[in-house]
Write a protein that holds these residues in place. Structure first.
Motif, PDB file in Angstrom:
ATOM      1  N   PHE A 154       3.260  -2.189   7.002  1.00  0.00           N
ATOM      2  CA  PHE A 154       2.277  -1.445   6.236  1.00  0.00           C
ATOM      3  C   PHE A 154       1.623  -2.379   5.224  1.00  0.00           C
ATOM      4  O   PHE A 154       2.201  -3.385   4.804  1.00  0.00           O
ATOM      5  CB  PHE A 154       2.939  -0.303   5.447  1.00  0.00           C
TER       6      PHE A 154
ATOM      7  N   GLN B  53      -0.207  -2.037   1.318  1.00  0.00           N
ATOM      8  CA  GLN B  53      -0.423  -1.160   0.179  1.00  0.00           C
ATOM      9  C   GLN B  53      -1.325  -1.861  -0.830  1.00  0.00           C
ATOM     10  O   GLN B  53      -0.978  -2.923  -1.347  1.00  0.00           O
ATOM     11  CB  GLN B  53       0.899  -0.752  -0.482  1.00  0.00           C
TER      12      GLN B  53
ATOM     13  N   GLY C 211      -2.592   1.151  -6.519  1.00  0.00           N
ATOM     14  CA  GLY C 211      -2.985   2.532  -6.773  1.00  0.00           C
ATOM     15  C   GLY C 211      -3.244   3.354  -5.526  1.00  0.00           C
ATOM     16  O   GLY C 211      -3.775   4.468  -5.621  1.00  0.00           O
ATOM     17  N   LYS C 212      -2.885   2.823  -4.392  1.00  0.00           N
ATOM     18  CA  LYS C 212      -3.137   3.521  -3.127  1.00  0.00           C
ATOM     19  C   LYS C 212      -1.846   3.768  -2.367  1.00  0.00           C
ATOM     20  O   LYS C 212      -0.790   3.244  -2.707  1.00  0.00           O
ATOM     21  CB  LYS C 212      -4.084   2.683  -2.249  1.00  0.00           C
ATOM     22  N   GLY C 213      -1.975   4.564  -1.307  1.00  0.00           N
ATOM     23  CA  GLY C 213      -0.839   4.769  -0.422  1.00  0.00           C
ATOM     24  C   GLY C 213      -0.696   3.635   0.564  1.00  0.00           C
ATOM     25  O   GLY C 213      -1.394   2.632   0.490  1.00  0.00           O
ATOM     26  N   LEU C 214       0.209   3.806   1.506  1.00  0.00           N
ATOM     27  CA  LEU C 214       0.461   2.788   2.515  1.00  0.00           C
ATOM     28  C   LEU C 214      -0.445   3.010   3.714  1.00  0.00           C
ATOM     29  O   LEU C 214      -0.647   4.156   4.135  1.00  0.00           O
ATOM     30  CB  LEU C 214       1.919   2.847   2.973  1.00  0.00           C
TER      31      LEU C 214
ATOM     32  N   SER D 230      -0.769   2.024   7.688  1.00  0.00           N
ATOM     33  CA  SER D 230      -0.030   1.475   8.824  1.00  0.00           C
ATOM     34  C   SER D 230      -0.846   0.381   9.498  1.00  0.00           C
ATOM     35  O   SER D 230      -2.022   0.562   9.808  1.00  0.00           O
ATOM     36  CB  SER D 230       0.272   2.585   9.831  1.00  0.00           C
TER      37      SER D 230
ATOM     38  N   LEU E 170       4.518  -4.281   3.358  1.00  0.00           N
ATOM     39  CA  LEU E 170       5.877  -3.753   3.481  1.00  0.00           C
ATOM     40  C   LEU E 170       6.250  -3.620   4.948  1.00  0.00           C
ATOM     41  O   LEU E 170       5.433  -3.199   5.765  1.00  0.00           O
ATOM     42  CB  LEU E 170       6.011  -2.386   2.818  1.00  0.00           C
TER      43      LEU E 170
ATOM     44  N   GLN F 219      11.232  -4.244   0.069  1.00  0.00           N
ATOM     45  CA  GLN F 219      10.594  -4.189  -1.244  1.00  0.00           C
ATOM     46  C   GLN F 219       9.166  -4.729  -1.214  1.00  0.00           C
ATOM     47  O   GLN F 219       8.436  -4.587  -2.200  1.00  0.00           O
ATOM     48  CB  GLN F 219      11.410  -4.969  -2.273  1.00  0.00           C
TER      49      GLN F 219
ATOM     50  N   ARG G 272      -3.703  13.557  -8.528  1.00  0.00           N
ATOM     51  CA  ARG G 272      -3.533  12.105  -8.409  1.00  0.00           C
ATOM     52  C   ARG G 272      -2.683  11.564  -9.552  1.00  0.00           C
ATOM     53  O   ARG G 272      -1.930  10.613  -9.372  1.00  0.00           O
ATOM     54  CB  ARG G 272      -4.883  11.390  -8.400  1.00  0.00           C
TER      55      ARG G 272
ATOM     56  N   GLY H 233      12.140   0.858  -5.113  1.00  0.00           N
ATOM     57  CA  GLY H 233      11.208   0.771  -3.999  1.00  0.00           C
ATOM     58  C   GLY H 233      10.837   2.149  -3.488  1.00  0.00           C
ATOM     59  O   GLY H 233      10.787   3.118  -4.236  1.00  0.00           O
TER      60      GLY H 233
ATOM     61  N   PHE I 282       4.782  10.059  -2.885  1.00  0.00           N
ATOM     62  CA  PHE I 282       3.899  10.020  -1.722  1.00  0.00           C
ATOM     63  C   PHE I 282       4.278  11.102  -0.728  1.00  0.00           C
ATOM     64  O   PHE I 282       5.462  11.371  -0.501  1.00  0.00           O
ATOM     65  CB  PHE I 282       3.985   8.668  -1.011  1.00  0.00           C
TER      66      PHE I 282
ATOM     67  N   PRO J 177       3.451   6.021  14.036  1.00  0.00           N
ATOM     68  CA  PRO J 177       3.394   5.568  12.638  1.00  0.00           C
ATOM     69  C   PRO J 177       3.247   6.744  11.678  1.00  0.00           C
ATOM     70  O   PRO J 177       2.713   7.795  12.036  1.00  0.00           O
ATOM     71  CB  PRO J 177       2.150   4.670  12.611  1.00  0.00           C
ATOM     72  N   GLN J 178       3.720   6.538  10.466  1.00  0.00           N
ATOM     73  CA  GLN J 178       3.517   7.523   9.423  1.00  0.00           C
ATOM     74  C   GLN J 178       2.228   7.206   8.669  1.00  0.00           C
ATOM     75  O   GLN J 178       1.917   6.051   8.402  1.00  0.00           O
ATOM     76  CB  GLN J 178       4.711   7.533   8.464  1.00  0.00           C
TER      77      GLN J 178
ATOM     78  N   PHE K 213       0.133   7.849   5.192  1.00  0.00           N
ATOM     79  CA  PHE K 213       0.428   8.190   3.809  1.00  0.00           C
ATOM     80  C   PHE K 213      -0.796   8.678   3.047  1.00  0.00           C
ATOM     81  O   PHE K 213      -1.920   8.207   3.289  1.00  0.00           O
ATOM     82  CB  PHE K 213       0.987   6.955   3.080  1.00  0.00           C
ATOM     83  N   GLY K 214      -0.553   9.601   2.094  1.00  0.00           N
ATOM     84  CA  GLY K 214      -1.567   9.948   1.122  1.00  0.00           C
ATOM     85  C   GLY K 214      -1.640   8.895   0.033  1.00  0.00           C
ATOM     86  O   GLY K 214      -0.873   7.927   0.045  1.00  0.00           O
ATOM     87  N   ASP K 215      -2.543   9.095  -0.910  1.00  0.00           N
ATOM     88  CA  ASP K 215      -2.723   8.124  -1.994  1.00  0.00           C
ATOM     89  C   ASP K 215      -1.713   8.296  -3.123  1.00  0.00           C
ATOM     90  O   ASP K 215      -1.708   7.503  -4.062  1.00  0.00           O
ATOM     91  CB  ASP K 215      -4.142   8.211  -2.561  1.00  0.00           C
ATOM     92  N   GLY K 216      -0.886   9.321  -3.048  1.00  0.00           N
ATOM     93  CA  GLY K 216       0.194   9.473  -4.009  1.00  0.00           C
ATOM     94  C   GLY K 216      -0.186  10.230  -5.267  1.00  0.00           C
ATOM     95  O   GLY K 216      -1.366  10.381  -5.602  1.00  0.00           O
TER      96      GLY K 216
ATOM     97  N   ARG L 238       0.826   9.907  -9.257  1.00  0.00           N
ATOM     98  CA  ARG L 238       1.519   9.114 -10.282  1.00  0.00           C
ATOM     99  C   ARG L 238       1.983  10.063 -11.379  1.00  0.00           C
ATOM    100  O   ARG L 238       1.173  10.659 -12.077  1.00  0.00           O
ATOM    101  CB  ARG L 238       0.593   8.045 -10.862  1.00  0.00           C
TER     102      ARG L 238
END
Lengths: 110, 114
Positions: A36, A38, A41-44, A46, A89, A102, B9, B42, B91, B102-103, B105-108, B110
């Motif tokens: 992945f 990253q 400030g963003k998500g992962l 793929s 990652l 990590q 967010r 992590g 996330f 694959p997974q 992901f959203g932007d999470g 905080r």
């Protein structure tokens, strides 16, 4: 318990260089290995998924390899660009869950 | 195509308050996941669902944490009462198949607990 290690933790290289990121894992009983990216400030995002029966996957300038018996994977980035700067990652999918390293923070200098 | 959508967010609140994080998985993805990311630990899986049913919640740190999936297009992660050590980026992710796809992901979110 699966443990995933990525070395180095940070890497800085000049633009245009080819580079390799490393990932190792302790339990070879995996379904797949994923890389992945990253951004801050963003998500992962793929990048590549290698099934346990495969040896490598390629997408554009990226090539990922998997040696399940030795518990190692590498992500090769060709002709690096400043836009490749991000944290990378790797994660291994076991029977229960996806376990992440990590990460390696990569900086490509113009 | 819309990816995984999370809200809010950013969330800043005082300890002891209830916090609710929201997630809309990608349509058609039967496996939503909740993760927590901190500098020290992590990225850690908290819980995942299949067909709206929680399958593995062994990563949920304490009873203060709960997650629900009232329908296929919406999931919540609730912390009540919140504590400063819950501060992290949370996330949500989803995938078509848990083991071979694959997974995404959203932007999470905080989260900061003061």
């Amino acid at each position: 318990k699966q443990e995933v290690t990525q070395i180095p933790a940070a890497l800085s290289v000049p633009e245009g260089e080819n580079l390799v990121l490393n990932c190792s894992f302790t339990d070879s009983a995996i379904y797949n290995l994923q890389w992945f990216r990253q951004d801050p400030g963003k998500g992962l995002t793929s990048l590549l998924l290698i099934q346990s029966s495969q040896r490598e996957q390629t997408s554009g300038r990226l090539n990922a390899s998997l040696d399940k018996s030795s518990g190692r994977s590498t992500l090769y980035i060709a002709a690096s660009q400043p836009g490749d700067s991000a944290t990378y990652l790797c994660a291994v999918q076991g029977a229960q869950k996806l376990v992440f390293g990590q990460g390696t923070r990569l900086t490509i200098n113009p | 195509d819309a990816g995984v959508i999370q809200s809010p967010r950013h969330e800043v609140t005082e300890m002891g308050q209830e916090v609710t994080l929201r997630c809309k998985p990608i349509s058609g993805h039967d496996y939503p996941f909740w993760y927590r990311q901190t500098m020290m630990r992590g990225l850690e899986l908290l819980i995942y669902f299949n067909n709206n049913v929680p399958i593995d919640d062994s990563g949920m740190p304490e009873d203060r944490f709960s997650a629900k999936m009232p329908n296929a297009s919406f999931s919540t992660l609730k912390i009540q009462p919140s504590e400063p050590r819950d501060s992290a980026v949370y996330f949500c992710a989803s995938s078509l198949n848990r083991l071979n796809q694959p997974q995404h992901f959203g932007d999470g979110t905080r989260l900061s607990i003061l």
